[in-house]
Design a protein around this motif. Structure first.
Motif, PDB file in Angstrom:
ATOM      1  N   UNK A 156      -7.135  -7.183 -10.070  1.00 33.21           N
ATOM      2  CA  UNK A 156      -7.527  -7.429 -11.453  1.00 33.21           C
ATOM      3  C   UNK A 156      -9.002  -7.810 -11.586  1.00 33.21           C
ATOM      4  N   UNK A 157      -9.553  -8.451 -10.573  1.00 31.04           N
ATOM      5  CA  UNK A 157     -10.924  -8.962 -10.689  1.00 31.04           C
ATOM      6  C   UNK A 157     -11.980  -7.962 -10.238  1.00 31.04           C
ATOM      7  N   UNK A 158     -11.667  -7.121  -9.249  1.00 29.41           N
ATOM      8  CA  UNK A 158     -12.658  -6.195  -8.710  1.00 29.41           C
ATOM      9  C   UNK A 158     -11.962  -4.884  -8.329  1.00 29.41           C
ATOM     10  N   UNK A 159     -11.597  -4.075  -9.320  1.00 27.45           N
ATOM     11  CA  UNK A 159     -10.842  -2.844  -9.055  1.00 27.45           C
ATOM     12  C   UNK A 159     -11.566  -1.856  -8.129  1.00 27.45           C
ATOM     13  N   UNK A 160     -12.916  -1.881  -8.093  1.00 24.32           N
ATOM     14  CA  UNK A 160     -13.651  -0.923  -7.240  1.00 24.32           C
ATOM     15  C   UNK A 160     -13.382  -1.191  -5.751  1.00 24.32           C
ATOM     16  N   UNK A 161     -13.301  -2.455  -5.383  1.00 24.57           N
ATOM     17  CA  UNK A 161     -13.067  -2.807  -3.976  1.00 24.57           C
ATOM     18  C   UNK A 161     -11.577  -2.818  -3.626  1.00 24.57           C
ATOM     19  N   UNK A 162     -10.731  -2.715  -4.607  1.00 31.87           N
ATOM     20  CA  UNK A 162      -9.286  -2.809  -4.377  1.00 31.87           C
ATOM     21  C   UNK A 162      -8.787  -1.742  -3.408  1.00 31.87           C
ATOM     22  N   UNK A 163      -9.214  -0.485  -3.582  1.00 31.81           N
ATOM     23  CA  UNK A 163      -8.731   0.609  -2.717  1.00 31.81           C
ATOM     24  C   UNK A 163      -9.133   0.368  -1.269  1.00 31.81           C
ATOM     25  N   UNK A 164     -10.389  -0.031  -1.068  1.00 31.20           N
ATOM     26  CA  UNK A 164     -10.859  -0.307   0.295  1.00 31.20           C
ATOM     27  C   UNK A 164     -10.079  -1.481   0.889  1.00 31.20           C
ATOM     28  N   UNK A 165      -9.891  -2.519   0.127  1.00 27.58           N
ATOM     29  CA  UNK A 165      -9.148  -3.684   0.603  1.00 27.58           C
ATOM     30  C   UNK A 165      -7.684  -3.350   0.841  1.00 27.58           C
ATOM     31  N   UNK A 166      -7.158  -2.477   0.029  1.00 30.19           N
ATOM     32  CA  UNK A 166      -5.755  -2.073   0.191  1.00 30.19           C
ATOM     33  C   UNK A 166      -5.564  -1.338   1.523  1.00 30.19           C
ATOM     34  N   UNK A 167      -6.536  -0.499   1.880  1.00 27.66           N
ATOM     35  CA  UNK A 167      -6.481   0.218   3.159  1.00 27.66           C
ATOM     36  C   UNK A 167      -6.564  -0.779   4.323  1.00 27.66           C
ATOM     37  N   UNK A 168      -7.493  -1.724   4.220  1.00 27.56           N
ATOM     38  CA  UNK A 168      -7.619  -2.749   5.261  1.00 27.56           C
ATOM     39  C   UNK A 168      -6.328  -3.557   5.379  1.00 27.56           C
ATOM     40  N   UNK A 169      -5.741  -3.872   4.235  1.00 27.21           N
ATOM     41  CA  UNK A 169      -4.494  -4.630   4.238  1.00 27.21           C
ATOM     42  C   UNK A 169      -3.379  -3.838   4.912  1.00 27.21           C
ATOM     43  N   UNK A 170      -3.298  -2.552   4.624  1.00 27.42           N
ATOM     44  CA  UNK A 170      -2.256  -1.705   5.240  1.00 27.42           C
ATOM     45  C   UNK A 170      -2.406  -1.677   6.758  1.00 27.42           C
ATOM     46  N   UNK A 171      -3.649  -1.589   7.228  1.00 22.40           N
ATOM     47  CA  UNK A 171      -3.897  -1.589   8.671  1.00 22.40           C
ATOM     48  C   UNK A 171      -3.517  -2.937   9.284  1.00 22.40           C
ATOM     49  N   UNK A 172      -3.890  -4.001   8.593  1.00 18.75           N
ATOM     50  CA  UNK A 172      -3.550  -5.338   9.070  1.00 18.75           C
ATOM     51  C   UNK A 172      -2.043  -5.546   9.089  1.00 18.75           C
ATOM     52  N   UNK A 173      -1.372  -5.065   8.059  1.00 24.14           N
ATOM     53  CA  UNK A 173       0.087  -5.191   7.985  1.00 24.14           C
ATOM     54  C   UNK A 173       0.741  -4.444   9.151  1.00 24.14           C
TER      55      UNK A 173
END
Length: 148
Positions: free
Chosen positions: A64-81
């Protein structure tokens, strides 16, 4: 004659106890190494799980706060998961194998030590019989010497 019998029994005692005890020490050292592996796997599992939880919370905020970085962070999160899940599987596998091996180790070592003590008892009984026989064979000679 007694000296030879005692030496043989000492050799048998060494053979029957030394090797099983050396095996036992090697097995215990192996178990200690496996426990260290388990501790390291648990630490990795715990650290990655904590990091995953933290990033998951941040990911929701970022959505909600920074939608531009969300996709990149989502990918990092998936890798971390995925890494966290892999660490959890590795830890659980080590624990499972370790539990099976410890049970097998306890059964085997109980049997090995029981056999070693059984062999020891048989050897001691035979040694006592041989010593008694040796003294019986000497007794007539001693009696003959004391009567003359």
């Amino acid at each position: 004659m007694l000296s030879i019998k005692l030496q043989r029994e000492a050799d048998n005692l060494l053979f029957n106890f030394e090797e099983p005890l050396k095996d036992y020490v090697r097995a215990v050292q192996s178990i200690k190494a496996t426990m260290l592996d388990r501790a390291n796997a648990f630490r990795q599992h715990f650290d990655l799980d904590q990091e995953r939880k933290y990033k998951e919370l941040n990911l929701e905020k970022m959505k909600f706060m920074n939608p531009e970085k969300f996709t990149e962070s989502e990918t990092e999160f998936s890798e971390l998961k995925a890494a966290s899940e892999e660490a959890t599987k590795r830890y659980e596998h080590i624990v499972s194998v370790m539990n099976e091996e410890l049970a097998r180790f306890q059964e085997q070592k109980t049997a090995d030590i029981g056999l070693a003590f059984h062999e020891f008892a048989k050897g001691q009984a035979k040694l006592a019989k041989d010593i008694a026989d040796a003294w019986r064979s000497v007794l007539p000679k001693l009696e003959a010497c004391s009567s003359s």
